[in-house]
Each structure stands twice: as structure tokens, then as C-alpha cells.
Write a protein that holds these residues in place. Sequence first.
Motif, PDB file in Angstrom:
ATOM      1  N   LEU A  16       0.824  -1.216   0.000  1.00  0.00           N
ATOM      2  CA  LEU A  16       0.000   0.000   0.000  1.00  0.00           C
ATOM      3  C   LEU A  16       0.856   1.262   0.000  1.00  0.00           C
ATOM      4  CD1 LEU A  16      -2.865  -0.889   2.521  1.00  0.00           C
ATOM      5  CD2 LEU A  16      -3.005  -0.752   0.025  1.00  0.00           C
ATOM      6  N   PHE A  17       1.958   1.222   0.742  1.00  0.00           N
ATOM      7  CA  PHE A  17       2.840   2.383   0.858  1.00  0.00           C
ATOM      8  C   PHE A  17       4.281   1.953   0.576  1.00  0.00           C
ATOM      9  CE2 PHE A  17      -0.563   2.660   4.053  1.00  0.00           C
ATOM     10  CZ  PHE A  17      -1.245   3.785   3.582  1.00  0.00           C
ATOM     11  N   PRO A  18       5.090   2.825  -0.001  1.00  0.00           N
ATOM     12  CA  PRO A  18       6.497   2.468  -0.267  1.00  0.00           C
ATOM     13  C   PRO A  18       7.247   2.186   1.030  1.00  0.00           C
ATOM     14  CG  PRO A  18       5.859   4.443  -1.490  1.00  0.00           C
ATOM     15  CD  PRO A  18       4.749   4.160  -0.525  1.00  0.00           C
ATOM     16  N   GLN A  19       8.124   1.190   0.985  1.00  0.00           N
ATOM     17  CA  GLN A  19       8.967   0.879   2.135  1.00  0.00           C
ATOM     18  C   GLN A  19       9.899   2.051   2.436  1.00  0.00           C
ATOM     19  OE1 GLN A  19       9.211  -2.189   3.905  1.00  0.00           O
ATOM     20  NE2 GLN A  19      10.703  -1.262   5.254  1.00  0.00           N
ATOM     21  N   LYS A  20      10.467   2.625   1.377  1.00  0.00           N
ATOM     22  CA  LYS A  20      11.292   3.820   1.520  1.00  0.00           C
ATOM     23  C   LYS A  20      10.358   5.017   1.424  1.00  0.00           C
ATOM     24  CE  LYS A  20      15.364   6.141  -0.455  1.00  0.00           C
ATOM     25  NZ  LYS A  20      16.341   6.135  -1.570  1.00  0.00           N
ATOM     26  N   CYS A  21       9.854   5.412   2.570  1.00  0.00           N
ATOM     27  CA  CYS A  21       8.854   6.475   2.623  1.00  0.00           C
ATOM     28  C   CYS A  21       9.533   7.842   2.433  1.00  0.00           C
ATOM     29  CB  CYS A  21       8.165   6.422   3.975  1.00  0.00           C
ATOM     30  SG  CYS A  21       6.607   7.306   4.059  1.00  0.00           S
ATOM     31  N   SER A  22       8.784   8.785   1.905  1.00  0.00           N
ATOM     32  CA  SER A  22       9.353  10.124   1.672  1.00  0.00           C
ATOM     33  C   SER A  22       8.440  11.197   2.258  1.00  0.00           C
ATOM     34  CB  SER A  22       9.541  10.364   0.173  1.00  0.00           C
ATOM     35  OG  SER A  22       8.299  10.367  -0.502  1.00  0.00           O
ATOM     36  N   MET A  23       9.016  12.366   2.457  1.00  0.00           N
ATOM     37  CA  MET A  23       8.266  13.493   3.004  1.00  0.00           C
ATOM     38  C   MET A  23       8.938  14.793   2.557  1.00  0.00           C
ATOM     39  SD  MET A  23       7.064  13.789   6.980  1.00  0.00           S
ATOM     40  CE  MET A  23       5.625  14.736   7.435  1.00  0.00           C
ATOM     41  N   LYS A  24       8.137  15.756   2.156  1.00  0.00           N
ATOM     42  CA  LYS A  24       8.694  17.047   1.777  1.00  0.00           C
ATOM     43  C   LYS A  24       9.260  17.750   3.005  1.00  0.00           C
ATOM     44  CE  LYS A  24       5.714  17.912  -2.225  1.00  0.00           C
ATOM     45  NZ  LYS A  24       4.694  18.827  -2.807  1.00  0.00           N
ATOM     46  N   VAL A  25      10.372  18.409   2.829  1.00  0.00           N
ATOM     47  CA  VAL A  25      10.987  19.141   3.941  1.00  0.00           C
ATOM     48  C   VAL A  25      10.018  20.181   4.493  1.00  0.00           C
ATOM     49  CG1 VAL A  25      12.850  20.743   4.547  1.00  0.00           C
ATOM     50  CG2 VAL A  25      13.341  18.737   3.132  1.00  0.00           C
ATOM     51  N   SER A  26       9.186  20.755   3.631  1.00  0.00           N
ATOM     52  CA  SER A  26       8.225  21.777   4.062  1.00  0.00           C
ATOM     53  C   SER A  26       7.178  21.229   5.024  1.00  0.00           C
ATOM     54  CB  SER A  26       7.525  22.391   2.843  1.00  0.00           C
ATOM     55  OG  SER A  26       6.866  21.397   2.090  1.00  0.00           O
ATOM     56  N   ASN A  27       7.021  19.896   5.088  1.00  0.00           N
ATOM     57  CA  ASN A  27       6.032  19.282   5.980  1.00  0.00           C
ATOM     58  C   ASN A  27       6.637  18.807   7.304  1.00  0.00           C
ATOM     59  OD1 ASN A  27       3.965  19.630   4.093  1.00  0.00           O
ATOM     60  ND2 ASN A  27       4.359  17.651   3.126  1.00  0.00           N
TER      61      ASN A  27
END
Length: 339
Positions: free
Chosen positions: A302-313
Motif C-alpha cells: 500500500l505504501f512504499p517501504q522507503k517512505c518520503s516526506m517534503k521538507v516543508s512538511n
Amino acid sequence: MSALTEDQPTLSETATVLNSTSLRLDLDKPRWDQSTFMGRLKHFFNITDSRNSLYSEKELDDAKELIMRYKSCTEPPGTTEEQLYHAQKLYMSAFHPDTGDKMNVIGRMSFQVPGGMLITGGMLQFYKTWPSVVLWQWINQSFNALVNYTNRNAASPISNKQIGLSYVCATGSALVASVGLNSLTKTAPPLLARWVPFGAVAAANIVNIPLMRQQELLYGINLFDENGNEVGKSKRAAVKAVTQVAISRITMCAPGMIILPIIMEYLEKYPSFRRIKILHAPIQILLVGCFLCFMTPAACSLFPQKCSMKVSNLEPEVRKELQLKYGDLINKVYFNKGL
């Protein structure tokens, strides 16, 4: 089942260092594109394959050694792409992505189908009396606690005391939910009573996973740039990781625990089926296994194992720290969400 067939050179033979590395496989990454659901599904079908649990310790160690030697361009002469991908499959299914340590067999995702089908089948079959509810919820939460610990983000260590607290709280929440829901369904349609185990499991997962990973929630999860360099920690990223894992775990068991009771309720209307009560538990276990064979890799995908997030968040203080260190070079960070 060995990573190398008998007619191929053994790992102890003289290694050959390849001069060209431009076309070599990147065995640190999954074989399929992880930016798409189908790519992730193929990957997790591969590493959650229950047959992976049957390989010996030596075969797993040989697979790891072949991977390590290939990365250093010293693999045995004649090593094929098929052998490398087979070794990668065993390595990713049995060794933790953070530490590289071999995981215990019961906690591996490749054991989810055999372990989950036995326990879930038991919960669905024996749900009417309090002693049965207590016993099967305790067994289930013991299994879940081991799986959660095994597949955690190992960069954030957890003490034995915290593991014990997580186990007690998760088991307690499951028992309270199941016993409480059982009492509420005494006058309800029989089907609602059959759904009590799912309510208890969902409640326990909501408690168990955050507690098992409380270090990440309290102190932040390790963040990396696109090249794998550690750049900081974030609590918001930890919340995202833990939430996604909880959703995946509940999704994994939902179809079997929601649809199977409907099937059993329908079948039990027939006198011929009611007469073979001794087969009800094996039938439920077998059907749960059929659901889990697909739902285990699907839920993990359902979700990538290598999760990502914007620095702005990220949190303001983390954004400020990244800005001071790297300026505008980093716009997105990555972290291992666990399984």
C-alpha cells in the motif's frame, strides 16, 4: 534451495574482479520499480513467499555472502543474474534492512501466511466463550508483538521494558475490546458476534504498533537524503511511518476476518455442513490462508517501504536545521517506515 546450484563454482573458489561496473545490478534496491503499486506488489509477493521460511541457516548465509561479494565485484566466475536475484530474494526476506542482521523466523513477513492462518482461524472459530477469547487474543498479540519488533525501524532502539509495556498494553486492549464487544453482541445477529475478533485485532494494532515504536514517536525517525546520507530526525515522519504500518496491518487481516464470517454464516445454514463440525476449524484456517496469500503482499504494498516526506512538511525546528546545513539542496527526505 541453495543460492548457488551444484554445477556452479562455490563461494570459496577464486573470485574474479570485474573491470566494468556500468551494467551491474543494484542489489540494494528491489528488483521492481517501487514507485508504483504493481512494482511493490511484485516485490512483496517475492519476499513474503512462505517458502522463504523453509531455507536453512546456511542457505541464507550463503545468499548474504553472494550479495556482499557481488557488491565488491568479487563474485564467483559464472554467477548468473538468476542466482543473484534468488540470493537477493532470500536476503531481503530474512535480513533486516537497517541492521543487516538475520531476523527470527516467526517474525519474518514470509511467516505471516502460515502463522496468521493458524491464529486467525482459531480466533474466528473459537469466539463464543470468554476463556477461548482470552486464549486466542493472547496468542495473537504475542505473535503480533514479535512481528512488530522484528520489522521495526531498527535505527531507533527499544528497551526490554518498553517491549514488555507494549506487549501488555496491546494484549490488554485486545482482551478489553473482544470481551466488551462480545457482551454487546449477546442480543445482536450472530454475524456481528463473528466480527468481534476483527474489532479486537484492529484495536490491538492501533495500540501495539505505536507502543512498539514509541522511541521514533518520542525522539524522531532517522531521515536520509536521496543518496542515503543521514541528515536528521523527525517526529512527524515517525507519525507518518507508524500510521502507514498500522493501516497496512489492519488491511492485511480485514478481508479474511470480515468476509470469512459471512461465508461461514451462510454455510452453517445447511444441515449437512453443521453435521461436520470437526472440519469447521480446518476449513476456516485454510480459507484464511487463501486470503493471506494475497493480502500479505498487497497490504505491504500500500505504501512504499522507503517512505518520503517534503521538507516543508517537517517540524519547524527540523526544517530550520536542514536549511542551515544544506540550504535549498534538500527538498525531500526519506526514511524506512518498517513493515
